[in-house]
Design an enzyme around this catalytic site. Structure first.
Site, PDB file in Angstrom:
ATOM      1  N   GLY A 186      54.937  86.714 -37.340  1.00 54.13           N
ATOM      2  CA  GLY A 186      53.595  86.373 -37.240  1.00 54.13           C
ATOM      3  C   GLY A 186      52.719  87.279 -38.584  1.00 54.13           C
ATOM      4  CG  ASP A 187      49.743  88.438 -36.307  1.00 53.57           C
ATOM      5  OD1 ASP A 187      49.211  88.108 -36.670  1.00 53.57           O
ATOM      6  OD2 ASP A 187      49.567  89.772 -34.817  1.00 53.57           O
ATOM      7  CG  LEU A 188      54.601  92.324 -37.917  1.00 51.44           C
ATOM      8  CD1 LEU A 188      55.522  93.136 -37.808  1.00 51.44           C
ATOM      9  CD2 LEU A 188      54.181  93.994 -38.747  1.00 51.44           C
ATOM     10  CD  GLN A 218      48.700  84.797 -37.839  1.00 50.34           C
ATOM     11  OE1 GLN A 218      47.933  83.821 -37.560  1.00 50.34           O
ATOM     12  NE2 GLN A 218      49.166  85.799 -37.026  1.00 50.34           N
TER      13      GLN A 218
END
Length: 415
Positions: A186-188, A218
């Site tokens: 999700g962050d990436l 996200q």
């Protein structure tokens, strides 16, 4: 980990070239969703200034693994997402710090932040304020749930995105509870979409002179990674669930055990299936009327009764290396590699996906940039900045502030 070369030690983020040379980015982010986005711009030549609170800096500076340097332990995790940046310290709650920040905004092309919506407004530094200072500013905001909608104010982490975006419910095995994806996807993903949206908005700002807000969620980012799940539900009313290593309808397209581990094999088309049967010395199998078409092999019962046992038998007696050598460039077959095997992969080396980044007196191998540009070539990397490392460069040389004023503005408060 090896001693850093003199070239790496002396290399500066200001020396980098690339298609984003001349672009100035203010990075007001922490952890990964945001720092990674800004770091990609730095890797591509932009001047990225990471702004941290001197009393509450990016807490990934304490994340393992730690590297021993002459200046003390330093986080390789932090360095992996903050290389090639300049680092300054500002407590944006303070008036003098906000004034300096606005001077930087006036010069900047891009600002990236990953606070919850409303935080920058409370600091008096929301987009409506900043665009008065710099109408062409591209303001990229990455958050758990985006800037609009009923959940916009909720806090979010990577796991929040995986849970709320549907991916978590689809991962794992059907007879077990769902499993999160084994990385901060999700962050990436939010960082990657943030980079794409920012570049699109920067292009428009260059054409029109007007910036805008790039709003990245996200949850949105994770949802976009769920492949066919949305249309399976909206068209066929099927709710996607965990499938383990299998595909919902393409077969064979899965993980298979071999003599020393596992491989992925995806030879599901008639062409690939015929080549596979020949490759394993049983070309007549391709003409078996039970499995002689792709549609027949897709049938779950036929696949489990006929196709899967064949593949299990063929793969079981051979190693990953043997299977990859047999497949070559004829059929899609890849060893399922551990990270140490990936790092040692000659192809990964040839692609420049593991790069040396200086951390104090040593050089640490880290992830490279997956974007390959034919005109860019290979460049050495500058390390991640220490806390406030470039205060004098940015505030003194760039903004013309006196050294004493910089020291007073950037100092940590007494404990």
């Amino acid at each position: 980990m090896a001693p850093a070369s003199a070239q790496s030690d002396s290399h500066s983020s200001a020396d980098r070239r690339g298609p984003m040379s001349g672009v100035m980015v203010l990075d007001v982010t922490r952890v990964v969703a945001g720092p990674y986005c800004a770091m990609m711009f730095a890797d591509l030549g932009a001047t990225v200034i990471k702004v941290e609170n001197p009393d509450d800096p990016d807490y990934t500076r304490t994340f393992p693994p730690m590297v021993d340097t002459a200046a003390g332990p330093a986080s390789a995790f932090y360095a992996q997402y903050n290389r090639n940046k300049r680092g300054v310290t500002l407590d944006l709650r303070q008036e003098t710090a906000r004034a300096a920040f606005l001077k930087l905004v006036a010069r900047a092309d891009i600002l990236v932040e990953n606070f919850r919506p409303g935080v920058m407004e409370k600091l008096g530094l929301g987009y409506e304020v900043l665009k008065q200072v710099n109408p062409r500013l591209v303001y990229t905001a990455i958050s758990g749930f985006g800037r609009t909608g009923p959940n916009a104010s909720r806090p979010g982490y990577d796991n929040s995105g995986q849970a709320a975006g549907g991916l978590w419910s689809m991962n794992g095995y059907a007879d077990r509870p769902p499993v999160r994806v084994g990385t901060i996807i999700g962050d990436l993903a939010a960082s990657l979409y943030g980079a794409i949206g920012t570049l699109a908005a920067l292009r428009e700002a260059e054409l029109t002179g007007l910036g805008q807000v790039v709003d990245i969620s996200q949850q949105d980012s994770v949802l976009s990674l769920t492949e066919n799940a949305v249309v399976r539900y909206t068209v066929a009313n099927e709710v996607a669930g965990p499938l383990g290593n299998d595909h919902p309808f393409v077969r064979p397209y899965s993980q298979f055990a071999c003599a020393d581990g596992y491989v992925f094999f995806g030879g599901y088309t008639d062409k690939f299936w015929s080549i596979t049967c020949e490759m394993f010395g049983e070309p007549q199998v391709a003409a078996d009327p039970r499995i002689d078409t792709m549609e027949k092999r897709f049938d779950p019962a036929v696949y489990e009764a006929v196709v899967r046992p064949l593949l299990d038998r063929w793969f079981a007696a051979r190693t990953k290396a043997e299977l990859e050598a047999m497949a070559g460039d004829r059929v899609p077959l890849s060893a399922i590699k551990t990270i140490d095997e990936v790092i040692a992969d000659p192809h990964i080396g040839a692609r420049g996906m593991i790069v040396d980044v200086p951390m104090g007196e040593v050089s640490v191998a880290m992830l490279g940039l997956p974007i390959k540009l034919s005109n860019l070539g290979i460049q050495p990397h500058a390390g991640a900045p220490t806390l406030g490392e470039h205060n004098q460069t940015v505030f003194g040389d760039m903004l013309g502030m006196a050294e004493a004023d910089i020291a007073a503005m950037c100092a940590r408060k007494a404990e």
